[in-house]
Write a protein that holds these residues in place. Structure first.
Motif, PDB file in Angstrom:
ATOM      1  N   SER A   1       0.856  -1.187   0.000  1.00 56.84           N
ATOM      2  CA  SER A   1       0.000   0.000   0.000  1.00 56.84           C
ATOM      3  C   SER A   1       0.893   1.239   0.000  1.00 56.84           C
ATOM      4  O   SER A   1       2.114   1.157   0.213  1.00 56.84           O
ATOM      5  CB  SER A   1      -0.884   0.006   1.241  1.00 56.84           C
ATOM      6  N   GLU A   2       0.278   2.393  -0.257  1.00 60.27           N
ATOM      7  CA  GLU A   2       1.029   3.653  -0.203  1.00 60.27           C
ATOM      8  C   GLU A   2       1.650   3.864   1.173  1.00 60.27           C
ATOM      9  O   GLU A   2       2.733   4.425   1.299  1.00 60.27           O
ATOM     10  CB  GLU A   2       0.101   4.824  -0.547  1.00 60.27           C
ATOM     11  N   GLU A   3       0.962   3.397   2.212  1.00 63.74           N
ATOM     12  CA  GLU A   3       1.439   3.595   3.579  1.00 63.74           C
ATOM     13  C   GLU A   3       2.631   2.694   3.909  1.00 63.74           C
ATOM     14  O   GLU A   3       3.472   3.041   4.741  1.00 63.74           O
ATOM     15  CB  GLU A   3       0.315   3.326   4.582  1.00 63.74           C
ATOM     16  N   ASP A   4       2.722   1.532   3.246  1.00 63.76           N
ATOM     17  CA  ASP A   4       3.722   0.533   3.622  1.00 63.76           C
ATOM     18  C   ASP A   4       4.881   0.400   2.642  1.00 63.76           C
ATOM     19  O   ASP A   4       5.738  -0.464   2.820  1.00 63.76           O
ATOM     20  CB  ASP A   4       3.063  -0.849   3.773  1.00 63.76           C
ATOM     21  N   PHE A   5       4.943   1.256   1.607  1.00 65.76           N
ATOM     22  CA  PHE A   5       5.961   1.025   0.593  1.00 65.76           C
ATOM     23  C   PHE A   5       7.378   1.248   1.138  1.00 65.76           C
ATOM     24  O   PHE A   5       8.335   0.643   0.660  1.00 65.76           O
ATOM     25  CB  PHE A   5       5.706   1.883  -0.653  1.00 65.76           C
ATOM     26  N   ILE A   6       7.511   2.099   2.168  1.00 68.54           N
ATOM     27  CA  ILE A   6       8.827   2.302   2.784  1.00 68.54           C
ATOM     28  C   ILE A   6       9.341   0.985   3.365  1.00 68.54           C
ATOM     29  O   ILE A   6      10.532   0.653   3.264  1.00 68.54           O
ATOM     30  CB  ILE A   6       8.761   3.371   3.901  1.00 68.54           C
TER      31      ILE A   6
END
Length: 260
Positions: free
Chosen positions: A106-111
């Motif tokens: 997800s955008e939140e977890d790409f890091i």
């Protein structure tokens, strides 16, 4: 949640020596298309992946046991593309791209996906993603439409001399940039002065010849020898970018872009 799929069609690289480059799938392939299509169109970063692959091919030609190679990871955060994961994988196979792993998050977890894969350079068309990655100490570069016209036979890396001489980034970002440039410098040393699949271009936007000379000496101390150097002395960077057509701009500041 982060899901990673290893590409069984590609020989996996040496984790201790490989230079891990992550590219967003939306930059490599065009989104959309009919659900029945198995192959996506080429995106702006397509020539970049071909150039990275060309460097690997030449390195292995010089030394079949070479372990200092580019290890490419495709990152997908776009919800539409995640629903078409099989198309992304089949497109990679169709074009013969050497992608080692596919990461879906997800955008939140790409890091998390960047850190788990020990990514040393993250390339994206999304400025917010580039800034977020840079804040976490992952060297990042912003890609744009100019990349679609970059050469695929040679990887052209532009180095911002102003950031080398007067770094203004945090310690983690600065160390990441120095480490990455040193690895590329070691790669460049594998080839001769002519007919190299990897080329460095140094550009200083501010200052005169002294600033350019200082940047050259600093890079050489890191094992990086440049192929071309330009001192702009305050002139706009846009014209030289359109002429040299680098694949990305490398700076100590993290989210470097090709735009002026």
């Amino acid at each position: 949640m982060v899901s990673t799929i290893q590409n069984s069609d590609v020989k996996q690289k040496d984790a201790d020596r490989a230079v891990v480059v992550a590219v967003t799938s939306r930059a490599v392939f065009e989104s959309g298309g009919d659900d029945g299509d198995d192959v996506s169109g080429e995106g702006v970063a397509f020539p970049l992946l071909q150039a990275l692959q060309k460097v690997n091919e030449r390195l292995l030609k010089e030394n079949p046991a070479e372990s200092l190679l580019f290890d490419v990871v495709l990152i997908t955060t776009d919800s539409q593309q995640q629903q078409q994961s099989s198309r992304i994988i089949s497109s990679t196979r169709h074009y013969g791209l050497e992608v080692s792993r596919f990461c879906f998050s997800s955008e939140e977890d790409f890091i998390e996906s960047l850190l788990k894969n020990n990514v040393q350079l993250f390339l994206t068309t999304d400025g917010n993603e580039a800034r977020r990655a840079s804040q976490e100490g992952v060297l990042s570069a912003l890609l744009d439409q100019q990349m679609a016209f970059c050469p695929s036979e040679q990887l052209r890396v532009m180095i911002c001399g102003d950031a080398v001489v007067r770094p203004d980034a945090g310690l983690m970002s600065r160390q990441a940039a120095q480490s990455f440039s040193a690895q590329l410098g070691e790669m460049r040393q594998r080839f001769g002065m002519s007919d190299s699949p990897l080329s460095f271009v140094l550009v200083t936007s501010r200052g005169g010849r002294e600033s350019c000379g200082e940047a050259l000496l600093t890079l050489r101390s890191r094992g990086v020898s440049v192929d071309e150097a330009y001192c702009l002395a305050g002139a706009p960077r846009g014209p030289i970018l359109s002429l040299l057509r680098p694949h990305f701009l490398l700076s100590d500041g993290g989210d470097g872009g090709l735009e002026e």
